[in-house]
Write a protein that holds these residues in place. Structure first.
Motif, PDB file in Angstrom:
ATOM      1  N   VAL A  45     -11.110  20.656-109.689  1.00 16.75           N
ATOM      2  CA  VAL A  45     -11.139  19.431-108.885  1.00 16.75           C
ATOM      3  C   VAL A  45     -12.581  18.936-108.737  1.00 16.75           C
ATOM      4  O   VAL A  45     -12.855  17.747-108.892  1.00 16.75           O
ATOM      5  CB  VAL A  45     -10.490  19.660-107.500  1.00 16.75           C
ATOM      6  N   LYS A  46     -13.515  19.861-108.482  1.00 15.31           N
ATOM      7  CA  LYS A  46     -14.923  19.468-108.363  1.00 15.31           C
ATOM      8  C   LYS A  46     -15.424  18.851-109.665  1.00 15.31           C
ATOM      9  O   LYS A  46     -16.140  17.846-109.655  1.00 15.31           O
ATOM     10  CB  LYS A  46     -15.791  20.672-107.994  1.00 15.31           C
ATOM     11  N   ILE A  96     -13.634  17.371-112.016  1.00 21.27           N
ATOM     12  CA  ILE A  96     -13.011  16.063-112.201  1.00 21.27           C
ATOM     13  C   ILE A  96     -13.686  15.023-111.322  1.00 21.27           C
ATOM     14  O   ILE A  96     -13.972  13.909-111.774  1.00 21.27           O
ATOM     15  CB  ILE A  96     -11.486  16.137-111.928  1.00 21.27           C
ATOM     16  N   LYS A  97     -13.976  15.393-110.077  1.00 17.12           N
ATOM     17  CA  LYS A  97     -14.641  14.447-109.172  1.00 17.12           C
ATOM     18  C   LYS A  97     -16.008  14.051-109.705  1.00 17.12           C
ATOM     19  O   LYS A  97     -16.381  12.880-109.668  1.00 17.12           O
ATOM     20  CB  LYS A  97     -14.776  15.043-107.768  1.00 17.12           C
ATOM     21  N   SER A  98     -16.764  15.026-110.216  1.00 12.56           N
ATOM     22  CA  SER A  98     -18.096  14.680-110.720  1.00 12.56           C
ATOM     23  C   SER A  98     -17.984  13.862-112.004  1.00 12.56           C
ATOM     24  O   SER A  98     -18.810  12.971-112.243  1.00 12.56           O
ATOM     25  CB  SER A  98     -18.962  15.922-110.923  1.00 12.56           C
ATOM     26  N   ILE A 138     -15.603  11.700-112.573  1.00 10.10           N
ATOM     27  CA  ILE A 138     -15.256  10.359-112.114  1.00 10.10           C
ATOM     28  C   ILE A 138     -16.498   9.640-111.621  1.00 10.10           C
ATOM     29  O   ILE A 138     -16.718   8.469-111.943  1.00 10.10           O
ATOM     30  CB  ILE A 138     -14.159  10.415-111.020  1.00 10.10           C
ATOM     31  N   ARG A 139     -17.335  10.351-110.845  1.00 11.86           N
ATOM     32  CA  ARG A 139     -18.589   9.745-110.373  1.00 11.86           C
ATOM     33  C   ARG A 139     -19.443   9.295-111.551  1.00 11.86           C
ATOM     34  O   ARG A 139     -20.003   8.198-111.558  1.00 11.86           O
ATOM     35  CB  ARG A 139     -19.375  10.737-109.514  1.00 11.86           C
ATOM     36  N   LYS A 171     -17.930   6.215-113.208  1.00 14.16           N
ATOM     37  CA  LYS A 171     -18.171   5.029-112.383  1.00 14.16           C
ATOM     38  C   LYS A 171     -19.595   4.538-112.584  1.00 14.16           C
ATOM     39  O   LYS A 171     -19.840   3.339-112.697  1.00 14.16           O
ATOM     40  CB  LYS A 171     -17.933   5.340-110.902  1.00 14.16           C
TER      41      LYS A 171
END
Length: 48
Positions: free
Chosen positions: A18-19, A21-23, A25-26, A29
């Protein structure tokens, strides 16, 4: 006991995933914002 350990390992792996994937996504973006900025700059140059 073994079952508990493998469950914990699975949970930890999910947290790590999850971490990541979040990074990602950041990062995407940020890349998108950058690309939009460059595109706007190019359009501004064409307009002039």
């Amino acid at each position: 006991m073994q079952e508990k350990n493998s469950n914990q390992v699975r949970k930890d792996l999910v947290k790590i995933e999850v971490k990541l994937i979040k990074s990602e996504i950041r990062f995407l973006k940020f890349m998108l914002k950058n690309a939009r900025y460059q595109q706007n700059s190019m359009l501004q140059e064409l307009i002039r």
